[in-house]
Design a protein around this motif. Structure first.
Motif, PDB file in Angstrom:
ATOM      1  N   SER A 252       8.793  -1.250   1.534  1.00 60.35           N
ATOM      2  CA  SER A 252       8.645  -0.201   0.529  1.00 60.35           C
ATOM      3  C   SER A 252       8.955  -0.782  -0.835  1.00 60.35           C
ATOM      4  O   SER A 252       9.437  -1.910  -0.944  1.00 60.35           O
ATOM      5  CB  SER A 252       9.578   0.978   0.840  1.00 60.35           C
ATOM      6  OG  SER A 252      10.919   0.556   0.849  1.00 60.35           O
TER       7      SER A 252
ATOM      8  N   CYS B 122       5.369   1.624   3.045  1.00 53.86           N
ATOM      9  CA  CYS B 122       5.776   3.002   2.757  1.00 53.86           C
ATOM     10  C   CYS B 122       5.261   3.372   1.366  1.00 53.86           C
ATOM     11  O   CYS B 122       5.954   3.192   0.359  1.00 53.86           O
ATOM     12  CB  CYS B 122       7.292   3.124   2.830  1.00 53.86           C
ATOM     13  SG  CYS B 122       7.987   2.708   4.449  1.00 53.86           S
ATOM     14  N   TRP B 123       4.051   3.888   1.319  1.00 50.54           N
ATOM     15  CA  TRP B 123       3.375   4.049   0.039  1.00 50.54           C
ATOM     16  C   TRP B 123       3.993   5.139  -0.837  1.00 50.54           C
ATOM     17  O   TRP B 123       3.873   5.102  -2.060  1.00 50.54           O
ATOM     18  CB  TRP B 123       1.890   4.326   0.261  1.00 50.54           C
ATOM     19  CG  TRP B 123       1.573   5.572   1.028  1.00 50.54           C
ATOM     20  CD1 TRP B 123       1.397   5.694   2.368  1.00 50.54           C
ATOM     21  CD2 TRP B 123       1.397   6.882   0.481  1.00 50.54           C
ATOM     22  NE1 TRP B 123       1.126   6.997   2.706  1.00 50.54           N
ATOM     23  CE2 TRP B 123       1.108   7.747   1.564  1.00 50.54           C
ATOM     24  CE3 TRP B 123       1.439   7.409  -0.807  1.00 50.54           C
ATOM     25  CZ2 TRP B 123       0.882   9.105   1.393  1.00 50.54           C
ATOM     26  CZ3 TRP B 123       1.213   8.767  -0.983  1.00 50.54           C
ATOM     27  CH2 TRP B 123       0.934   9.596   0.113  1.00 50.54           C
ATOM     28  N   LYS B 124       4.685   6.098  -0.254  1.00 53.00           N
ATOM     29  CA  LYS B 124       5.274   7.170  -1.063  1.00 53.00           C
ATOM     30  C   LYS B 124       6.409   6.677  -1.948  1.00 53.00           C
ATOM     31  O   LYS B 124       6.793   7.361  -2.904  1.00 53.00           O
ATOM     32  CB  LYS B 124       5.769   8.297  -0.156  1.00 53.00           C
ATOM     33  CG  LYS B 124       4.652   9.183   0.376  1.00 53.00           C
ATOM     34  CD  LYS B 124       5.189  10.499   0.881  1.00 53.00           C
ATOM     35  CE  LYS B 124       4.059  11.481   1.158  1.00 53.00           C
ATOM     36  NZ  LYS B 124       4.555  12.812   1.553  1.00 53.00           N
ATOM     37  N   ASP B 125       6.966   5.508  -1.638  1.00 55.53           N
ATOM     38  CA  ASP B 125       8.058   4.958  -2.436  1.00 55.53           C
ATOM     39  C   ASP B 125       7.572   3.998  -3.513  1.00 55.53           C
ATOM     40  O   ASP B 125       8.384   3.402  -4.224  1.00 55.53           O
ATOM     41  CB  ASP B 125       9.050   4.218  -1.527  1.00 55.53           C
ATOM     42  CG  ASP B 125       9.712   5.143  -0.521  1.00 55.53           C
ATOM     43  OD1 ASP B 125       9.865   6.340  -0.842  1.00 55.53           O
ATOM     44  OD2 ASP B 125      10.058   4.677   0.581  1.00 55.53           O
ATOM     45  N   LEU B 126       6.269   3.845  -3.650  1.00 56.19           N
ATOM     46  CA  LEU B 126       5.723   2.861  -4.579  1.00 56.19           C
ATOM     47  C   LEU B 126       5.552   3.443  -5.978  1.00 56.19           C
ATOM     48  O   LEU B 126       5.400   4.656  -6.144  1.00 56.19           O
ATOM     49  CB  LEU B 126       4.363   2.377  -4.078  1.00 56.19           C
ATOM     50  CG  LEU B 126       4.362   1.619  -2.748  1.00 56.19           C
ATOM     51  CD1 LEU B 126       2.931   1.317  -2.325  1.00 56.19           C
ATOM     52  CD2 LEU B 126       5.162   0.332  -2.861  1.00 56.19           C
ATOM     53  N   PRO B 127       5.551   2.571  -6.987  1.00 52.88           N
ATOM     54  CA  PRO B 127       5.223   3.041  -8.343  1.00 52.88           C
ATOM     55  C   PRO B 127       3.770   3.478  -8.424  1.00 52.88           C
ATOM     56  O   PRO B 127       2.984   3.263  -7.497  1.00 52.88           O
ATOM     57  CB  PRO B 127       5.492   1.804  -9.210  1.00 52.88           C
ATOM     58  CG  PRO B 127       5.404   0.647  -8.275  1.00 52.88           C
ATOM     59  CD  PRO B 127       5.897   1.142  -6.947  1.00 52.88           C
TER      60      PRO B 127
ATOM     61  N   ARG C 269      -0.872   8.350  -7.526  1.00 51.12           N
ATOM     62  CA  ARG C 269      -0.774   6.895  -7.539  1.00 51.12           C
ATOM     63  C   ARG C 269      -2.162   6.273  -7.479  1.00 51.12           C
ATOM     64  O   ARG C 269      -3.061   6.806  -6.839  1.00 51.12           O
ATOM     65  CB  ARG C 269       0.047   6.388  -6.349  1.00 51.12           C
ATOM     66  CG  ARG C 269       1.498   6.818  -6.354  1.00 51.12           C
ATOM     67  CD  ARG C 269       2.170   6.418  -5.045  1.00 51.12           C
ATOM     68  NE  ARG C 269       3.584   6.763  -5.031  1.00 51.12           N
ATOM     69  CZ  ARG C 269       4.049   7.976  -4.754  1.00 51.12           C
ATOM     70  NH1 ARG C 269       3.198   8.954  -4.467  1.00 51.12           N
ATOM     71  NH2 ARG C 269       5.345   8.210  -4.763  1.00 51.12           N
TER      72      ARG C 269
ATOM     73  N   THR D 131       3.104   8.778   5.830  1.00 50.03           N
ATOM     74  CA  THR D 131       3.895   8.157   4.759  1.00 50.03           C
ATOM     75  C   THR D 131       3.701   6.651   4.695  1.00 50.03           C
ATOM     76  O   THR D 131       4.307   5.995   3.852  1.00 50.03           O
ATOM     77  CB  THR D 131       5.397   8.452   4.951  1.00 50.03           C
ATOM     78  OG1 THR D 131       5.824   7.928   6.214  1.00 50.03           O
ATOM     79  CG2 THR D 131       5.660   9.951   4.908  1.00 50.03           C
ATOM     80  N   GLU D 132       2.891   6.095   5.582  1.00 50.73           N
ATOM     81  CA  GLU D 132       2.705   4.649   5.643  1.00 50.73           C
ATOM     82  C   GLU D 132       1.227   4.297   5.630  1.00 50.73           C
ATOM     83  O   GLU D 132       0.366   5.128   5.925  1.00 50.73           O
ATOM     84  CB  GLU D 132       3.335   4.072   6.913  1.00 50.73           C
ATOM     85  CG  GLU D 132       4.838   4.212   7.001  1.00 50.73           C
ATOM     86  CD  GLU D 132       5.378   3.602   8.283  1.00 50.73           C
ATOM     87  OE1 GLU D 132       6.530   3.136   8.269  1.00 50.73           O
ATOM     88  OE2 GLU D 132       4.650   3.594   9.298  1.00 50.73           O
TER      89      GLU D 132
END
Length: 213
Positions: free
Chosen positions: A213, A181-186, A145, A121-122
């Motif tokens: 994040s 935390c790339w999963k929380d990115l636009p 993404r 997740t990172e």
């Protein structure tokens, strides 16, 4: 009877494991050199060693070299298992389309030179760019993404703490070693990673840069 060294005795001197430049081991040496350069950033020339090793291993660089290319003898787009090191075949590539070594060289380029480290997740960056590169760019497409990362050189420690004037609109600053935390990115995030020649060691970065994040 004399002790046997095993199947490598079947290869002539300088071929494959019998003294040749074996691709797997060569890539691992590249990756180790990058780790050492990150641990000792003040060591003159250390950051140039991984890329120099890359040019020794890369079929594209081998094939187009004014001296090496004439004897390499393999496709410029497929990884060789080994490079012969003894006459009369010094520099000759052997056993092309070696996918295991190709996979390792790809990892070395992405992880050890460009510095992209992916986790579940990172992600974070620990780049080791050669000194003649003014910077680099990475575009990561994952889970719908398209994430852009711009690695740029700056002239002072203070400059690492602010975005460059020419940063793309909406870009955010990401420090070396800082976990994202790339999963929380636009879906279209952009980050600028500033590189300074006098930066601390990788261990210092990892201790001081928390996840974002």
């Amino acid at each position: 009877a004399e002790p046997s060294a095993g199947y490598i005795q079947g290869y002539p001197p300088g071929v494959r494991e019998n003294g040749g430049q074996y691709a797997h081991g060569g890539v691992w040496a590249l990756m180790a050199a990058a780790e050492l350069a990150l641990q000792e950033p003040d060591h003159a020339g250390a950051q140039d060693v991984p890329y120099r090793y890359f040019t020794y291993l890369s079929p594209a660089h081998r094939a187009r070299h004014p001296v090496w290319g004439t004897v390499y003898g393999l496709e410029p787009y497929a990884m060789a298992a080994d490079i012969c090191s003894q006459p009369p075949y010094v520099g000759r590539g052997g056993w092309s389309w070696y996918t295991g070594a190709a996979g390792w060289l790809h990892r070395a380029a992405v992880e050890s030179i460009l510095g992209l480290q992916m986790r579940a997740t990172e992600l974070f960056f620990t780049p080791c760019l050669p000194s003649h590169w003014p910077g680099a760019g990475v575009t990561l497409v994952r889970d719908g993404r398209t994430l852009r990362f711009l690695l740029v050189r700056v002239e002072s420690a203070a400059a690492r703490l602010t975005l460059p004037d020419d940063a793309p609109p909406g870009a955010c600053l990401l420090q070396v070693g800082q976990r994202l935390c790339w999963k929380d990115l636009p879906a279209d995030a952009c980050f600028v990673i500033s590189l300074w020649a006098g930066a601390e060691t990788l261990a210092d970065h990892l201790q001081t840069n928390p996840a974002v994040s």
